[in-house]
Design a protein around this motif. Structure first.
Motif, short mmCIF file in Angstrom:
data_model
loop_
_atom_site.label_atom_id
_atom_site.label_comp_id
_atom_site.label_asym_id
_atom_site.label_seq_id
_atom_site.Cartn_x
_atom_site.Cartn_y
_atom_site.Cartn_z
N PRO A 27 40.59 34.27 85.28
CA PRO A 27 41.43 35.64 84.87
C PRO A 27 42.45 36.16 85.84
O PRO A 27 42.51 35.81 87.20
CB PRO A 27 40.47 36.67 84.62
N GLY A 29 44.58 38.47 88.14
CA GLY A 29 44.06 39.28 89.09
C GLY A 29 42.59 38.82 89.87
O GLY A 29 42.19 39.77 90.62
N SER A 34 46.04 34.79 96.15
CA SER A 34 45.43 34.89 97.39
C SER A 34 44.64 33.68 98.10
O SER A 34 44.77 33.47 99.35
CB SER A 34 44.75 36.31 97.22
N ASP A 168 33.68 41.71 99.08
CA ASP A 168 33.92 43.01 100.14
C ASP A 168 33.92 44.28 99.22
O ASP A 168 33.69 45.23 99.71
CB ASP A 168 35.10 42.80 100.98
N ARG A 245 39.97 38.45 100.87
CA ARG A 245 40.52 39.67 101.62
C ARG A 245 39.32 40.13 102.21
O ARG A 245 38.15 40.11 101.90
CB ARG A 245 40.96 40.71 100.77
P1 GDP Z 1 45.71 36.22 90.75
O1 GDP Z 1 46.17 36.96 89.52
O2 GDP Z 1 44.34 35.37 90.39
O3 GDP Z 1 46.61 35.31 91.34
O4 GDP Z 1 44.99 37.21 91.94
P2 GDP Z 1 46.02 37.74 93.17
O5 GDP Z 1 45.73 36.50 94.34
O6 GDP Z 1 47.28 38.27 92.87
O7 GDP Z 1 44.97 39.01 93.47
C1 GDP Z 1 44.95 40.19 92.74
C2 GDP Z 1 44.85 41.32 93.77
O8 GDP Z 1 43.30 41.09 94.23
C3 GDP Z 1 45.68 41.52 94.77
O9 GDP Z 1 46.08 42.84 95.05
C4 GDP Z 1 44.96 41.00 96.00
O10 GDP Z 1 45.17 41.52 97.24
C5 GDP Z 1 43.44 41.64 95.67
N1 GDP Z 1 42.18 40.56 95.88
C6 GDP Z 1 42.53 39.21 96.01
N2 GDP Z 1 41.26 38.78 96.63
C7 GDP Z 1 40.45 39.87 97.01
C8 GDP Z 1 39.34 40.07 97.85
O11 GDP Z 1 38.39 39.22 98.06
N3 GDP Z 1 38.97 41.38 98.09
C9 GDP Z 1 39.90 42.37 97.81
N4 GDP Z 1 39.42 43.58 98.05
N5 GDP Z 1 40.98 42.32 97.25
C10 GDP Z 1 41.29 41.08 96.79
#
Ligand code: GDP
Length: 265
Positions: A27, A29, A34, A168, A245
């Motif tokens: 999904p 987000g 990342s 986390d 992260r």
């Molecule tokens: P995508 O839509 O699946 O590509 O998700 P993104 O990589 O854009 O991440 C969505 C949001 O979740 C961003 O603000 C990231 O910084 C945050 N995020 C991703 N992985 C983690 C994690 O392991 N821990 C935390 N706290 N935030 C994360």
């Protein structure tokens, strides 16, 4: 001259060997962008919403053993470069993402599928349903691919890693619970699909001609869904926790995911 020809031959041989790839799905987000950025660059830059599938060349870190390493003697100290692979991000949205996923999976030399879930988001009913429906459809596609493959040449099976991301985050479900919640919800999705309720646009008559057993995920007519049911359909599913992260400079906890990639590379 001969040395040049030999070089040319070796170069062509290496070039013809396709770099294996792993496809990121899940999904919006959940953390796919990342994940890709961290694995490719060793750091996470600001992520952005992209329209096209992105691919990044990654290399297994020296601390992670690859499958080939297992067949090496302990006394073999010759240096061998760690294997490289492509991570392919599939940022498709809504209904389109399923088509995008399947077209990527049939095209590239895919060694595995990494389904990223936000372990905090699935503690809400809506978040859980979204992830489970997407995962159900993805697994069913792999199951059908396996069934059809049996009659022809038989495509190599594609293992699935469910990356329980954002461990986390305080409100995240622990990995074991992420697994059981998804299994329970996939069971519900499976039941309602077999009753033809889920596709509101499709009438019951249209479902009459459907191959009910072929559209059923996992062990047919079973009362519970377990990821282990996918094994007899040639799909090996692992659920491993981590976070892309993290607090501080060192970033997240991703060793288990590297380990899984190494085993399947
Ligand atoms: P995508 O839509 O699946 O590509 O998700 P993104 O990589 O854009 O991440 C969505 C949001 O979740 C961003 O603000 C990231 O910084 C945050 N995020 C991703 N992985 C983690 C994690 O392991 N821990 C935390 N706290 N935030 C994360």
């Amino acid at each position: 001259s001969l040395p040049i020809l030999i070089h040319l031959y070796l170069y062509k041989k290496a070039a013809s060997k396709e770099v294996p790839s792993f496809v990121l799905v899940g999904p919006s987000g959940a953390g796919k962008t990342s994940f890709l950025t961290l694995f490719a660059n060793g750091t996470i830059a600001e992520t952005y919403t992209s329209q096209e599938p992105q691919a990044a060349l990654c290399q297994l870190p020296s601390s992670t053993r690859s499958k080939e390493d297992r067949y090496r003697s302990e006394h073999d100290t010759s240096s061998r470069s760690q294997p490289k692979f492509h991570l392919v991000d599939n940022p498709g949205h809504g209904k389109l993402r399923h088509h995008a996923t399947t077209s990527i999976l049939s095209r590239t030399s895919v060694r595995g599928l990494i389904f990223v879930v936000d372990s905090a988001a699935i503690s809400s009913a809506a978040g859980l349903t979204e992830a489970a429906e997407y995962l159900h459809d993805t697994l069913l596609w792999l199951q059908k691919r396996h069934t059809q493959g049996k009659t022809t040449k038989g495509p190599a099976s594609i293992p699935v890693l469910i990356a329980a991301n954002k461990q986390d985050v305080f409100t995240s479900l622990p990995t074991g619970l992420v697994k059981t919640k998804l299994e329970e919800e996939i069971h519900r999705v499976r039941e309602s699909k077999s009753k033809g309720f889920l596709d509101s646009g499709v009438g019951m008559e249209d479902d009459a001609g459907k191959d009910e057993e072929g559209d059923w995920l996992g062990e047919y007519a079973s009362k519970e869904f377990k990821f282990s049911q996918m094994e007899e359909h040639g799909v090996d599913v692992s659920v491993l926790g981590g976070n892309v992260r993290g607090d501080g400079e060192e970033g997240g906890k991703v060793e288990k995911w590297w380990g899984w990639i190494g085993e399947n590379l």
